[in-house]
Design a protein around this motif. Structure first.
Motif, PDB file in Angstrom:
ATOM      1  N   LEU A  85       0.820  -1.215   0.000  1.00 23.41           N
ATOM      2  CA  LEU A  85       0.000   0.000   0.000  1.00 23.41           C
ATOM      3  C   LEU A  85       0.854   1.265   0.000  1.00 23.41           C
ATOM      4  CD1 LEU A  85      -2.913  -0.926   2.448  1.00 23.41           C
ATOM      5  CD2 LEU A  85      -2.921  -0.871  -0.046  1.00 23.41           C
ATOM      6  N   GLU A  86       1.822   1.343   0.894  1.00 20.62           N
ATOM      7  CA  GLU A  86       2.659   2.544   0.969  1.00 20.62           C
ATOM      8  C   GLU A  86       3.460   2.754  -0.304  1.00 20.62           C
ATOM      9  OE1 GLU A  86       2.770   4.928   3.088  1.00 20.62           O
ATOM     10  OE2 GLU A  86       1.404   4.097   4.587  1.00 20.62           O
ATOM     11  N   SER A  87       3.977   1.648  -0.865  1.00 21.98           N
ATOM     12  CA  SER A  87       4.788   1.771  -2.083  1.00 21.98           C
ATOM     13  C   SER A  87       3.933   2.200  -3.276  1.00 21.98           C
ATOM     14  CB  SER A  87       5.487   0.443  -2.391  1.00 21.98           C
ATOM     15  OG  SER A  87       4.541  -0.585  -2.638  1.00 21.98           O
ATOM     16  N   VAL A  88       2.642   1.869  -3.245  1.00 24.29           N
ATOM     17  CA  VAL A  88       1.732   2.314  -4.306  1.00 24.29           C
ATOM     18  C   VAL A  88       1.386   3.789  -4.121  1.00 24.29           C
ATOM     19  CG1 VAL A  88      -0.602   2.084  -5.239  1.00 24.29           C
ATOM     20  CG2 VAL A  88       0.749   0.043  -4.755  1.00 24.29           C
ATOM     21  N   ALA A  89       1.130   4.188  -2.888  1.00 27.33           N
ATOM     22  CA  ALA A  89       0.684   5.555  -2.611  1.00 27.33           C
ATOM     23  C   ALA A  89       1.789   6.590  -2.798  1.00 27.33           C
ATOM     24  CB  ALA A  89       0.131   5.640  -1.194  1.00 27.33           C
ATOM     25  N   THR A  90       3.025   6.213  -2.476  1.00 29.30           N
ATOM     26  CA  THR A  90       4.126   7.182  -2.511  1.00 29.30           C
ATOM     27  C   THR A  90       4.317   7.824  -3.876  1.00 29.30           C
ATOM     28  OG1 THR A  90       5.271   6.062  -0.690  1.00 29.30           O
ATOM     29  CG2 THR A  90       6.592   7.500  -2.112  1.00 29.30           C
ATOM     30  N   PRO A  91       4.429   7.063  -4.984  1.00 35.05           N
ATOM     31  CA  PRO A  91       4.595   7.727  -6.288  1.00 35.05           C
ATOM     32  C   PRO A  91       3.373   8.538  -6.714  1.00 35.05           C
ATOM     33  CG  PRO A  91       4.322   5.346  -6.550  1.00 35.05           C
ATOM     34  CD  PRO A  91       4.513   5.595  -5.109  1.00 35.05           C
ATOM     35  N   ILE A  92       2.183   8.143  -6.252  1.00 33.85           N
ATOM     36  CA  ILE A  92       0.980   8.915  -6.577  1.00 33.85           C
ATOM     37  C   ILE A  92       1.032  10.269  -5.888  1.00 33.85           C
ATOM     38  CG2 ILE A  92      -1.536   9.009  -6.362  1.00 33.85           C
ATOM     39  CD1 ILE A  92      -1.542   5.953  -6.525  1.00 33.85           C
TER      40      ILE A  92
ATOM     41  N   LEU B 207       2.082  26.110  -9.247  1.00 39.21           N
ATOM     42  CA  LEU B 207       1.217  25.886  -8.099  1.00 39.21           C
ATOM     43  C   LEU B 207       1.568  24.552  -7.457  1.00 39.21           C
ATOM     44  CD1 LEU B 207      -2.242  27.007  -9.558  1.00 39.21           C
ATOM     45  CD2 LEU B 207      -0.674  28.325  -8.130  1.00 39.21           C
ATOM     46  N   ALA B 208       1.784  24.583  -6.155  1.00 37.76           N
ATOM     47  CA  ALA B 208       2.071  23.345  -5.422  1.00 37.76           C
ATOM     48  C   ALA B 208       0.754  22.764  -4.919  1.00 37.76           C
ATOM     49  CB  ALA B 208       3.003  23.643  -4.255  1.00 37.76           C
ATOM     50  N   LEU B 209       0.515  21.517  -5.231  1.00 37.42           N
ATOM     51  CA  LEU B 209      -0.736  20.859  -4.861  1.00 37.42           C
ATOM     52  C   LEU B 209      -0.477  19.733  -3.865  1.00 37.42           C
ATOM     53  CD1 LEU B 209      -2.366  20.515  -8.397  1.00 37.42           C
ATOM     54  CD2 LEU B 209      -2.736  22.331  -6.727  1.00 37.42           C
ATOM     55  N   THR B 210      -1.510  19.429  -3.116  1.00 41.30           N
ATOM     56  CA  THR B 210      -1.483  18.244  -2.257  1.00 41.30           C
ATOM     57  C   THR B 210      -2.813  17.534  -2.404  1.00 41.30           C
ATOM     58  OG1 THR B 210      -2.349  19.425  -0.321  1.00 41.30           O
ATOM     59  CG2 THR B 210       0.050  19.334  -0.579  1.00 41.30           C
ATOM     60  N   ALA B 211      -2.867  16.298  -1.931  1.00 44.42           N
ATOM     61  CA  ALA B 211      -4.105  15.521  -1.997  1.00 44.42           C
ATOM     62  C   ALA B 211      -4.199  14.624  -0.773  1.00 44.42           C
ATOM     63  CB  ALA B 211      -4.152  14.682  -3.266  1.00 44.42           C
ATOM     64  N   THR B 212      -5.424  14.341  -0.391  1.00 42.50           N
ATOM     65  CA  THR B 212      -5.690  13.358   0.651  1.00 42.50           C
ATOM     66  C   THR B 212      -6.249  12.114  -0.024  1.00 42.50           C
ATOM     67  OG1 THR B 212      -6.195  15.133   2.204  1.00 42.50           O
ATOM     68  CG2 THR B 212      -6.907  12.902   2.812  1.00 42.50           C
TER      69      THR B 212
ATOM     70  N   LYS C 245      -9.705  15.127   8.396  1.00 42.37           N
ATOM     71  CA  LYS C 245      -9.737  15.574   9.790  1.00 42.37           C
ATOM     72  C   LYS C 245      -8.341  15.626  10.396  1.00 42.37           C
ATOM     73  CE  LYS C 245     -14.395  14.206  11.212  1.00 42.37           C
ATOM     74  NZ  LYS C 245     -15.170  13.326  12.142  1.00 42.37           N
ATOM     75  N   ALA C 246      -7.465  14.742   9.920  1.00 41.44           N
ATOM     76  CA  ALA C 246      -6.116  14.666  10.480  1.00 41.44           C
ATOM     77  C   ALA C 246      -5.187  15.741   9.916  1.00 41.44           C
ATOM     78  CB  ALA C 246      -5.523  13.283  10.222  1.00 41.44           C
ATOM     79  N   GLY C 247      -5.675  16.545   8.972  1.00 38.84           N
ATOM     80  CA  GLY C 247      -4.858  17.651   8.482  1.00 38.84           C
ATOM     81  C   GLY C 247      -4.560  17.642   7.003  1.00 38.84           C
ATOM     82  N   ARG C 248      -5.169  16.722   6.225  1.00 43.69           N
ATOM     83  CA  ARG C 248      -4.985  16.658   4.777  1.00 43.69           C
ATOM     84  C   ARG C 248      -3.561  16.209   4.411  1.00 43.69           C
ATOM     85  NH1 ARG C 248      -7.974  21.508   5.404  1.00 43.69           N
ATOM     86  NH2 ARG C 248     -10.050  21.405   4.466  1.00 43.69           N
ATOM     87  N   ASP C 249      -3.322  16.129   3.092  1.00 42.34           N
ATOM     88  CA  ASP C 249      -2.013  15.777   2.544  1.00 42.34           C
ATOM     89  C   ASP C 249      -1.478  14.484   3.172  1.00 42.34           C
ATOM     90  OD1 ASP C 249       0.330  15.811   1.110  1.00 42.34           O
ATOM     91  OD2 ASP C 249       1.328  17.232   2.458  1.00 42.34           O
ATOM     92  N   ARG C 250      -2.292  13.407   3.076  1.00 44.55           N
ATOM     93  CA  ARG C 250      -1.846  12.133   3.646  1.00 44.55           C
ATOM     94  C   ARG C 250      -2.594  10.977   2.992  1.00 44.55           C
ATOM     95  NH1 ARG C 250      -1.621  13.243   9.073  1.00 44.55           N
ATOM     96  NH2 ARG C 250      -1.489  15.414   8.398  1.00 44.55           N
ATOM     97  N   PHE C 251      -2.035   9.809   3.170  1.00 45.98           N
ATOM     98  CA  PHE C 251      -2.603   8.569   2.653  1.00 45.98           C
ATOM     99  C   PHE C 251      -3.150   7.771   3.834  1.00 45.98           C
ATOM    100  CE2 PHE C 251      -1.716   3.993   1.825  1.00 45.98           C
ATOM    101  CZ  PHE C 251      -2.712   3.775   0.886  1.00 45.98           C
TER     102      PHE C 251
END
Length: 681
Positions: free
Chosen positions: A346-353, A368-373, A401-407
């Motif tokens: 899971l982590e190895s899949v999420a990291t490049p995304i 523009l710098a973007l982030t995603a949850t 709720k935990a602050g965005r920009d995370r998997f």
């Protein structure tokens, strides 16, 4: 010039009229094809080419039927190579014109350029076609009519394109016919102005070959008729096939990103699961939500927001292989499906995304710098997509709720929502009997004359053990679980039956409004469901006055498809109201293109009244804008006499709110009671 004879020209009036009719009919067919561009996605190029060819052939046919109407006192023939090639400039001009309308931002300079090229294409076709005439003499073109014909072609082309720019989404066939007539008249004017300025000169030594009567060339007319018939049949066949493909593509693709949409997922889900099983892969689902997207839209504009979505769609597509897909899930959300070998990946899949998303987006020389949850889950234990979507949204909600920009992978012990699951199960049970649901009606008051003839119908759910459950709680559950269509079907049928009874009783409520769910535009066959219910209940919306209320946010995900579906509803006789106006992200942007009859101003504009001069000026501007667009205006959430008086003064048509009446059952609706309870100064 003494050694030349100027020949007398003859014209057949019947064929002149026929040439004009051909130009208008052909232009109408081309414009009708191009209206489909406003609702299509990947099929735009085939339709664009087909429409350009149709327009070119109609102009070409008009020209040579016009030439068939023309005769000289000497036999003439045609060089068919030149005649055939002469269609190319006008097809090219039509292509440029239609491309400008549907693939550019339609700025004035672009419309002017397209008008010039289209006009030059028409005149190039005319004068190159005339070079195909064979007779013993020569043709001399007078400069003044030659220039005038070009000016007519360019000017009229610009006017037509400017007209279409402002009406390309309209369902009104009369406006389309007006544009076709404009094209037909302009093309005919170019042709006959050019012919009026042409002199057919014959050497004097051919004088004895002249006839006392015009010699008609039937060959050109027969050829043109054959070409028109063949072309018409070919265009009809290709248009039919293109229409079918377009509708299918529209149903299963997002119009902006061209990714698959949620309707496609309904059909592909099982196929994806089976593919993963056959290759010993674990089906992984990731719900990707772009952080701060609303802020980006409001700060930098919606066009830039669309460009961001396009860029991210391309990046995400590169992250999947043959065992996966990316779909436009909802607004600023994407759903990615991949087959993985182990849950440890899971982590190895999420990291490049995450890395691909965070790479700066270059828009208009800005970075523009973007982030995603991202919320994720796997399809283990034969889970259906309803359960998977619930887990994805719960994981995503936890990440926000935990602050965005995370998997955030879904964890049952951390993210389970027992309340929602309970409501889902109880809602399924309630729909099997439909005895727990009731309808209530909130009247709308006509402010100028204080008449009450309309009401909005709302649903209530009274559970035998849980008690009254708010629509704000069970409607989202129904939408996420796929039960909303069944709920809508019951509400529509029950409301139509009530409206029929009121019609027989000559009751004071003559029109009802029903809310359409945001997911209505995502379901294939949703409008067919409505049509079937109306037929089953034997309701004619024209006679019984039925209105559907839609929110702006529910239709902007696929604006072209939404417009198409709204037009279908209007063809049934249903009027359309835009609900909660002002709460969406792009109200004014789409307002001019949506087939809207009524504008409902959101209560957030009303609650602060009387307010500051700025607040009141904004509200009055909205009311006057809607009225100028030919819409009725309804203000919702009115609670005080001051709000009522101010809205009446501003020219608002209808008011709705607790000041007049709370939502009540049909048996409790009493016109005199409503009027007597309102305290006016």
């Amino acid at each position: 010039m003494g050694e030349w004879i100027t020949l007398t020209e003859y014209h057949d009036t019947r064929l002149i009229v026929a040439s004009l009719v051909i130009a208008i009919v052909g232009a109408y067919a081309a414009l009708d094809l191009n209206q489909k561009l406003a609702r299509s996605t990947s099929t735009t190029w085939p339709i664009l080419l087909l429409a350009s060819f149709t327009l070119g052939m109609s102009v070409w046919s008009m020209h040579f039927v016009g030439m068939a109407a023309f005769s000289l006192p000497i036999s003439i023939s045609y060089n068919w190579w030149i005649v055939g090639i002469s269609v190319i400039p006008v097809v090219f001009g039509g292509f440029i014109a239609f491309y400008t309308l549907y693939f550019t931002k339609k700025k004035v300079w672009q419309i002017v350029t397209a008008g010039v090229l289209m006009g030059l294409g028409i005149t190039a076709m005319h004068y190159s076609g005339m070079q195909g005439i064979n007779f013993p003499g020569t043709i001399h073109h007078n400069i003044f009519p030659f220039v005038i014909s070009i000016v007519i072609a360019v000017t009229s082309s610009f006017i037509v394109l400017y007209f279409l720019k402002h009406h390309q989404h309209t369902p009104n066939r009369w406006l389309l016919l007006i544009a076709a007539v404009m094209i037909g008249l302009s093309v005919s004017s170019v042709h006959y102005t050019g012919m009026a300025g042409a002199e057919f000169l014959l050497p004097v030594e051919y004088f004895r070959t002249l006839s006392n009567e015009p010699i008609t060339s039937h060959g050109i007319l027969g050829t043109v008729i054959a070409v028109v018939i063949i072309t018409s049949l070919s265009v009809l066949l290709l248009a039919t096939q293109s229409e079918r493909h377009m509708l299918k593509h529209m149903a299963f693709h997002d119009s902006l990103t061209h990714l698959h949409n949620r309707r496609w997922l309904d059909q592909y889900f099982e196929n994806f699961i089976n593919k993963c099983k056959s290759s010993n892969k674990i089906p992984l689902f990731l719900l990707i939500d772009i952080d701060r997207y609303k802020w980006l839209n409001e700060t930098f504009g919606f066009e830039l927001g669309d460009e961001i979505l396009l860029e991210l769609a391309d990046r995400l597509k590169k992250q999947v292989d043959g065992h996966g897909a990316v779909i436009r899930y909802d607004g600023n959300q994407f759903l990615m499906m991949k087959g993985i070998d182990s849950s440890q990946q899971l982590e190895s899949v999420a990291t490049p995304i995450m890395k691909a998303i965070k790479s700066p987006v270059k828009i208009n020389n800005n970075k523009l710098a973007l982030t995603a949850t991202i919320g994720s889950t796997t399809a283990s234990n034969n889970k259906g997509f309803i359960e998977i979507s619930r887990e994805l949204e719960l994981a995503l909600k936890a990440g926000k709720k935990a602050g965005r920009d995370r998997f955030v992978p879904f964890d049952e012990s951390l993210h389970s929502n027992t309340r929602e699951q309970l409501l889902y199960e109880e809602l399924k049970n309630a729909l099997s009997t439909k005895k727990e649901f009731t309808l209530v009606y909130q009247p709308k008051v006509e402010l100028n004359h204080f008449l009450i003839d309309q009401a909005e119908v709302l649903m209530r759910w009274n559970h035998p053990t849980i008690g009254n459950i708010s629509p704000s709680e069970f409607i989202p559950v129904a939408e996420r679980s796929g039960l909303i269509q069944e709920l809508t079907a019951w509400l529509l049928e029950a409301a139509c039956i009530q409206l029929k009874e009121w019609k027989k009783e000559n009751f004071f409520i003559q029109k009802i409004a029903i809310n359409l769910s945001a997911s209505h535009f995502q379901y294939e066959g949703a409008n067919t469901m409505i049509r079937n219910i109306l037929n089953r209940v034997n309701v004619d919306p024209h006679e019984l006055k039925l209105e559907f209320e839609v929110t702006e946010t529910s239709i902007i995900e696929n604006i072209q498809r939404s417009i198409y579906m709204l037009e279908e509803l209007k063809e049934m006789g249903i009027t359309i109201a835009l609900d909660d106006f002002g709460t969406g992200l792009s109200s004014l942007t789409y307002l001019k293109n949506l087939p809207i009859d009524t504008l409902k101003i959101d209560q957030s504009f009303i609650s602060g009244l009387p307010g500051t001069e700025k607040d009141e000026a904004i509200l009055e501007t909205i009311i006057q804008l809607a009225k100028r667009l030919g819409m009725n205006v309804v203000a919702e959430g009115i609670q005080t006499v001051g709000q009522h008086s101010l809205l009446k003064k501003m020219g608002c048509h209808y008011g709705q709110g607790y000041f007049y009446s709370e939502p009540v059952r049909a048996s409790e609706l009493n016109k005199m009671k409503i009027l007597s309870s309102i305290q006016l100064p």
